[in-house]
Design a protein around this motif. Sequence first.
Motif, PDB file in Angstrom:
ATOM      1  N   THR A 332       0.850  -1.194   0.000  1.00  0.00           N
ATOM      2  CA  THR A 332       0.000   0.000   0.000  1.00  0.00           C
ATOM      3  C   THR A 332       0.883   1.240   0.000  1.00  0.00           C
ATOM      4  OG1 THR A 332      -1.694  -1.161   1.263  1.00  0.00           O
ATOM      5  CG2 THR A 332      -1.823   1.249   1.227  1.00  0.00           C
ATOM      6  N   LYS A 333       0.627   2.129  -0.960  1.00  0.00           N
ATOM      7  CA  LYS A 333       1.436   3.342  -1.081  1.00  0.00           C
ATOM      8  C   LYS A 333       0.550   4.460  -1.599  1.00  0.00           C
ATOM      9  CE  LYS A 333       3.035   2.458  -5.821  1.00  0.00           C
ATOM     10  NZ  LYS A 333       1.973   1.522  -6.147  1.00  0.00           N
ATOM     11  N   GLU A 364      -1.457 -20.563   5.656  1.00  0.00           N
ATOM     12  CA  GLU A 364      -1.746 -20.618   4.227  1.00  0.00           C
ATOM     13  C   GLU A 364      -2.954 -19.750   3.915  1.00  0.00           C
ATOM     14  OE1 GLU A 364      -2.158 -24.643   3.047  1.00  0.00           O
ATOM     15  OE2 GLU A 364      -0.029 -25.134   3.306  1.00  0.00           O
ATOM     16  N   ASN A 365      -2.946 -19.214   2.680  1.00  0.00           N
ATOM     17  CA  ASN A 365      -4.044 -18.400   2.183  1.00  0.00           C
ATOM     18  C   ASN A 365      -4.236 -17.106   2.983  1.00  0.00           C
ATOM     19  OD1 ASN A 365      -4.718 -20.462   0.247  1.00  0.00           O
ATOM     20  ND2 ASN A 365      -5.725 -21.579   1.926  1.00  0.00           N
ATOM     21  N   SER A 366      -3.171 -16.625   3.598  1.00  0.00           N
ATOM     22  CA  SER A 366      -3.258 -15.363   4.349  1.00  0.00           C
ATOM     23  C   SER A 366      -2.635 -14.230   3.550  1.00  0.00           C
ATOM     24  CB  SER A 366      -2.562 -15.510   5.710  1.00  0.00           C
ATOM     25  OG  SER A 366      -1.183 -15.805   5.526  1.00  0.00           O
ATOM     26  N   ILE A 367      -2.606 -13.031   4.145  1.00  0.00           N
ATOM     27  CA  ILE A 367      -2.093 -11.841   3.470  1.00  0.00           C
ATOM     28  C   ILE A 367      -1.010 -11.186   4.329  1.00  0.00           C
ATOM     29  CG2 ILE A 367      -2.683  -9.565   2.514  1.00  0.00           C
ATOM     30  CD1 ILE A 367      -5.531 -10.551   2.152  1.00  0.00           C
ATOM     31  N   ILE A 368       0.046 -10.732   3.673  1.00  0.00           N
ATOM     32  CA  ILE A 368       1.080  -9.924   4.334  1.00  0.00           C
ATOM     33  C   ILE A 368       0.919  -8.496   3.831  1.00  0.00           C
ATOM     34  CG2 ILE A 368       3.550  -9.495   4.581  1.00  0.00           C
ATOM     35  CD1 ILE A 368       3.990 -12.496   4.300  1.00  0.00           C
ATOM     36  N   HIS A 369       0.721  -7.575   4.754  1.00  0.00           N
ATOM     37  CA  HIS A 369       0.450  -6.183   4.407  1.00  0.00           C
ATOM     38  C   HIS A 369       1.714  -5.347   4.564  1.00  0.00           C
ATOM     39  CE1 HIS A 369      -3.907  -7.079   4.640  1.00  0.00           C
ATOM     40  NE2 HIS A 369      -3.556  -7.869   5.662  1.00  0.00           N
ATOM     41  N   ILE A 370       2.097  -4.650   3.498  1.00  0.00           N
ATOM     42  CA  ILE A 370       3.230  -3.714   3.538  1.00  0.00           C
ATOM     43  C   ILE A 370       2.674  -2.319   3.279  1.00  0.00           C
ATOM     44  CG2 ILE A 370       5.439  -3.049   2.527  1.00  0.00           C
ATOM     45  CD1 ILE A 370       5.781  -5.957   1.630  1.00  0.00           C
ATOM     46  N   ILE A 371       2.905  -1.405   4.209  1.00  0.00           N
ATOM     47  CA  ILE A 371       2.387  -0.044   4.091  1.00  0.00           C
ATOM     48  C   ILE A 371       3.564   0.935   4.122  1.00  0.00           C
ATOM     49  CG2 ILE A 371       0.917   1.733   5.121  1.00  0.00           C
ATOM     50  CD1 ILE A 371      -0.716  -0.512   6.396  1.00  0.00           C
ATOM     51  N   LEU A 372       3.589   1.823   3.131  1.00  0.00           N
ATOM     52  CA  LEU A 372       4.576   2.902   3.081  1.00  0.00           C
ATOM     53  C   LEU A 372       3.845   4.218   3.278  1.00  0.00           C
ATOM     54  CD1 LEU A 372       6.752   1.843  -0.012  1.00  0.00           C
ATOM     55  CD2 LEU A 372       7.007   1.170   2.383  1.00  0.00           C
ATOM     56  N   LYS A 377       8.405  11.587   9.390  1.00  0.00           N
ATOM     57  CA  LYS A 377       9.394  10.579   9.036  1.00  0.00           C
ATOM     58  C   LYS A 377       8.785   9.596   8.042  1.00  0.00           C
ATOM     59  CE  LYS A 377      12.275  10.627  13.198  1.00  0.00           C
ATOM     60  NZ  LYS A 377      12.909   9.804  14.241  1.00  0.00           N
ATOM     61  N   LEU A 378       9.671   8.792   7.471  1.00  0.00           N
ATOM     62  CA  LEU A 378       9.221   7.744   6.561  1.00  0.00           C
ATOM     63  C   LEU A 378       8.866   6.519   7.397  1.00  0.00           C
ATOM     64  CD1 LEU A 378       8.815   6.546   3.750  1.00  0.00           C
ATOM     65  CD2 LEU A 378      11.271   6.058   3.690  1.00  0.00           C
TER      66      LEU A 378
END
Length: 459
Positions: A332-333, A364-372, A377-378
């Motif tokens: 997500t960005k 299994e069948n899960s989601i990994i969420h990456i948020i920027l 700050k970053l």
Amino acid sequence: MNLYTNTSMDNYQSRLQDQADRISEQLSSMIQNNETENFLEYLNVLQQMDTDKPDIWTISNPDAVNPMDKSVESASWEDIILPQDFTQVIRKAFAGFIEHRSGYYEEFGGMSAVVGVPVWVNDEVVGAVMLVSEIKEQEKLIQNSMSMIYLSVGVSLFISFIIAIVFAKGISNPISLMRATALKLADGDYESHTEIKRQDEIGDLARTIDILAVELKENEIERQNREQVRVDFFANVSHELRTPITVIRAYTESLLDGIITDEEKIYQYYVKILSECKGMERLVGDLLLLSKMQNPDFEVDKEPVNVLQIFEDLIKSVHAISDEKNIKVELTKDKPAYMMMGDYDRLKQMFLIILDNAIKFSKENSIIHIILAKQDKLMISIRDEGIGISKEDLPSIFDKFYKSKLKQNEQGSGLGLAIARQIALKHESEIKVKSAPGEGTEFIFYFQCLENYVEELDI
């Protein structure tokens, strides 16, 4: 003391001379004004008023053209019989000079001082004034003064001695205490302090020793901690290497002894030996990397880095292993780029460790969420929907060789998160971990934005 005595006598003779000068001037004035009829009475009164009561002699000069009148003479030169010193004083005065003498003269009762002064009238010495005074009182005064001086010196020396003792103790006692403290510190007793509270140079030195004691104690604690870390490190390394070495040895001996003859099993043994060797190679590599990252002098090579590019590359890299468990990685960005100063390869390695763990411990069948996200700050968040971490284990996850007892972590070296933390520290990053059993885990990183970095450098 002789100097004091001589000075006192000189002052006394000077006083006699001043008195003789005044009498001489008075007599000269009376002679010139023909007012000499009461001069002898004047001398008598003057003599009575003087505390020293000197004998005052006025003698006419027989060699003068106009000598003094007999009415102002207290003694006649022709009739008097005097000691030789007195005669010389009078002759000097007749010659126009002022003369002093002192000595023992029996005729005048002992020690006496004499001074002779000429009497001038119209540029001619018409007579002389001679003052003779016993110096018994003067000697007594000198003796009393000397006694007072001796007493004062004695009292001063005594007081000085007492002050010196007090002052010496005020210096020697703290110095002895500081010496004893220094010896204790040398013996390793870092709890020892001088406890000296003084506002002077000795107090400054004592405070310096106390500061040294505190520093030595802190250094000793740090040394003990480092020693414990070293011992734990070797113990953990030995433990981690013992199992694969034992396995390799067992398989190798079986192959050498010819116990295993089945080709398929022999191949499996070779595969297992290679797998264990790769594991040890990975462990040694991780140890070397961690050691390098923990070195305070080690600096990462920083350059402008687009964090979004790092994660786009990572998602492609972990695609194969995430597909095995049908795990989806969502990014997500809200911006096309997130710039910071950092080492691209090290940052990629750090985030790969976190992503690898997220995949490893996710269902299994899960989601990994990456948020920027970018604010002051970053901010980078990596959250999985896995099994989570217990509250008891959470404080230890960044420790070296820490491994959970879960089946998913059997092949881990226990160094991944420790390496990730060191990479984050080299980038001045903050790491927060949120987790609960059964609810997943979230790693949050905070980095300085490139714009803020440029402003600080004033570029």
